[in-house]
Design an enzyme around this catalytic site. Structure first.
Site, mmCIF file in Angstrom:
data_model
loop_
_atom_site.group_PDB
_atom_site.id
_atom_site.type_symbol
_atom_site.label_atom_id
_atom_site.label_comp_id
_atom_site.label_asym_id
_atom_site.label_seq_id
_atom_site.Cartn_x
_atom_site.Cartn_y
_atom_site.Cartn_z
ATOM 1 N NE ARG A 89 34.984 33.396 48.953
ATOM 2 C CZ ARG A 89 33.704 33.051 49.069
ATOM 3 N NH1 ARG A 89 33.108 33.105 50.244
ATOM 4 N NH2 ARG A 89 33.013 32.661 48.016
ATOM 5 C CB ALA A 119 40.788 37.949 41.327
ATOM 6 C CG ASN A 121 38.864 34.681 47.954
ATOM 7 O OD1 ASN A 121 38.237 35.721 48.068
ATOM 8 N ND2 ASN A 121 38.445 33.657 47.228
ATOM 9 C CB SER A 144 36.372 40.538 42.050
ATOM 10 O OG SER A 144 36.722 39.656 43.085
ATOM 11 C CB ALA A 151 27.154 37.147 38.928
ATOM 12 N NE ARG A 152 29.219 31.762 42.782
ATOM 13 C CZ ARG A 152 30.389 31.655 43.412
ATOM 14 N NH1 ARG A 152 30.559 32.220 44.603
ATOM 15 N NH2 ARG A 152 31.385 30.991 42.861
ATOM 16 C CG HIS A 176 34.231 37.435 47.836
ATOM 17 N ND1 HIS A 176 33.138 36.870 47.242
ATOM 18 C CD2 HIS A 176 35.281 36.649 47.487
ATOM 19 C CE1 HIS A 176 33.500 35.801 46.560
ATOM 20 N NE2 HIS A 176 34.801 35.647 46.697
#
Ligand code: NAD
Length: 303
Positions: A89, A119, A121, A144, A151-152, A176
């Site tokens: 990312r 959102a 990257n 985000s 969630a994963r 992230h």
């Protein structure tokens, strides 16, 4: 007044967000799509409008321009390059920071006073840059963050134990990106400690799979987008519904003067407050490492 969402950058991620918004009962009445590729977006708007007969609520969906940001409640930016197979990312940083400077300046020049939802990257850096370029108060900028990673994680634990992911309470925190980590010391299944359910080696395996999830998907289908689309809807609902919901977004961390993923209370003002969990020593070190990764990337940014 109508609740209005503007999406800037309507590729895989922007359109997955739009489609998920249309499929869920939300408070959004107006949805405006902006992209460099206007012709494709005209097609996307037609396609979405043709779903309205079967959608749970009525939304006015249009192709727009930056003047639409003036009275928007949320401007979501999903514009920019995504990862090619083998790219991290962070590799996207210089390309996307230049795109963000133009977009955020244009949004602000049109009198936007709502909440930015980011959102693109590298997520925590783009969220930070939105704050810098917009000069808005920090609480109006939400990335985000690790909401998708969380969630994963919840899915993978739930799958391993055959328990509904909604009953798995566990967070991925930090960048992230590659330095993110699972705060296992705070993880619970229902109200019981995760240690009652998983061995250390199971936790390590799940953590690795969460961290590699984007790479695993990109290697197979070129990009990831449905998951982030659902996360963006969840955050949108928390904002428009004034929910005071806890989500692991990228929010402003006052101590370190950066944006980084961690549990945060979200309502109509954006960020109400970050929750500072009591982490064990190893997790504390991983958080500090993640913060250093983000700070270093910001310091090395090209002008
Ligand atoms: P994509 O290439 O499918 O879409 C990007 C869109 O941005 C394109 O439609 C392009 O025309 C548009 N665009 C580029 N410059 C623009 C500008 N100046 N103004 C308006 N539109 C512009 O890419 P994607 O798969 O949708 O990914 C978008 C971003 O989201 C990437 O940075 C990707 O890494 C990131 N992403 C984030 C998460 C997350 O969890 N936050 C998950 C998946 C992907």
């Amino acid at each position: 007044m109508n609740n209005k969402v503007v999406i800037i950058g309507c590729g895989n991620v922007g359109m997955s967000y739009a489609y998920a918004l249309l499929n869920q009962r939300t408070n959004v009445q107006e949805l405006v799509l902006i992209d460099l590729d206007t012709k494709r977006i005209e097609g996307e708007v037609m396609d979405l409008n043709h779903c309205l007969a079967f959608a749970p609520s009525r939304i006015n969906i249009t192709v727009g321009n930056y003047s639409d940001c003036k009275d928007a409640n949320i401007v979501c930016i999903a514009a920019g390059a995504n990862q090619n197979p083998g790219e991290t990312r962070m590799d996207l940083i210089n390309k996307n920071s230049k795109i963000f400077k133009k977009i955020v300046t244009e949004v602000m020049n049109n009198g936007f006073d709502g909440i930015f939802l980011i959102a693109t990257n590298p997520l925590d850096i783009m969220t930070y840059l939105t704050w810098k370029y917009s000069k808005m108060p920090h609480y109006k900028i939400i990335g985000s963050g690790t909401s998708l990673d969380t969630a994963r994680l919840r899915y993978m634990i739930g799958n391993e134990l055959d328990i509904n992911p909604k009953n798995i309470h566990a967070y991925v925190m930090g960048e992230h990106g590659d330095s993110e980590f699972v705060a296992w010391s705070n993880a619970r299944v229902g109200l019981q400690s995760i240690n009652e359910y998983l061995k250390k080696e199971d936790m390590d395996k799940i953590c690795l799979n969460v961290k590699n999830a984007a790479y695993d998907i990109i290697n197979r289908k070129g990009a990831t987008y449905y998951g982030i689309g659902m996360c963006l809807v969840r955050i949108t609902n928390a904002i428009l519904g004034d929910e005071n919901t806890i989500i692991t977004v990228s929010s402003y961390d006052k101590t370190n003067d950066i944006f980084v993923g961690g549990p945060s209370i979200i309502n109509k003002h954006g960020l109400r407050e970050r929750i500072y969990l009591k982490l064990n020593e190893e997790e504390e070190n991983m958080m500090m490492n993640s913060i250093d990764v983000i700070k270093k990337a910001i310091n090395e940014l090209e002008d």
